[in-house]
Design a protein around this motif. Sequence first.
Motif: not given
Length: 307
Positions: A1-10, A81-83, A88-93
């Motif tokens: 998600m962070a990578g997507g935001l950075l590429t979107a801003l650029a 970290l577990f949460a 993250g796993s639920l988002i990918v699923l």
Amino acid sequence: MAGGLLTALAYPLVRGWIGHLGPSLRSVVRLLYAATAPLAALLSVAIVSHPTIADLLVAAHCHGSQCTAHAPVYAANSSLLFAVSLIGSLIVLLLLTTLLWTLRIGQRRLRVLSALAHRSVQGFHTLDSAEELVFCTGLLRPQILLSQGLVDRLQPGELAVVLAHEQAHAERLDNLRAFLLYWLTVFWPGTLRRRAQRDGRADAEQACDLAAARAFSGADQVVSVIRKLSQKSTAIPGGMFGRSVVLDSNDAVARVSVLEDGNKYDEATPGDWCKAFVSLTLGLGMLIYVLAAASHQAIEWLGSFVV
């Protein structure tokens, strides 16, 4: 998600930088740029997990007496970290489930269209509809569907131009490109994501116009057909698996402008390819560096919270 935001801003900067390129190369660069975020994320995970490689990207720091290269250190019972990992796993699923559902719906619609169509125009599938429509449908094995209304309105030479344009869509796998761009930008802010998708569609249409112009040894016939079709705008969305050639006046002006500029062959010079390769490689490297360094620190910070 962070990578997507950075590429979107650029993206606005990248959009301006590739504006002078021909539509074929521009569409490739745009798609590869959108792919840098997920690719950088995967490579960052691999790098952070291998201490020897991570030492080149992660800022020096110590854990007690351990000051050498290491994978992230965190408490074994870290609740936060577990949460985060669970979310993250639920988002990918959820994304995978949505993608598979979209594919299923698209295949079902394609089967319905194929069942309603019959072969009559130069071997292409024709729909018994009075609307003036033509589609290139399908992802991996695209096929062309056109309506009887369009066949009745156009002269044989004009219809040949339309079919050449759609055949170019099929050969370029433009539906698959649009599908990939849609999902590669899923974490982009809405406005930038819609702009990238509009740009991708414009690239595809312009590239196929130029391909049709090459097939007919000139742009005059293509320009004439575009102007004729733009006089009556009838839009049925092609969705993920198809695109309609029917266009509005704004689309027509932009496409005619490209054809009349004299860029009939849509050729990219070796310098253009080299510039695109170097820029994309540098962009990917910078994104990997930022994500690897940030993720290492983030994992250790999240991992410090114990149940």
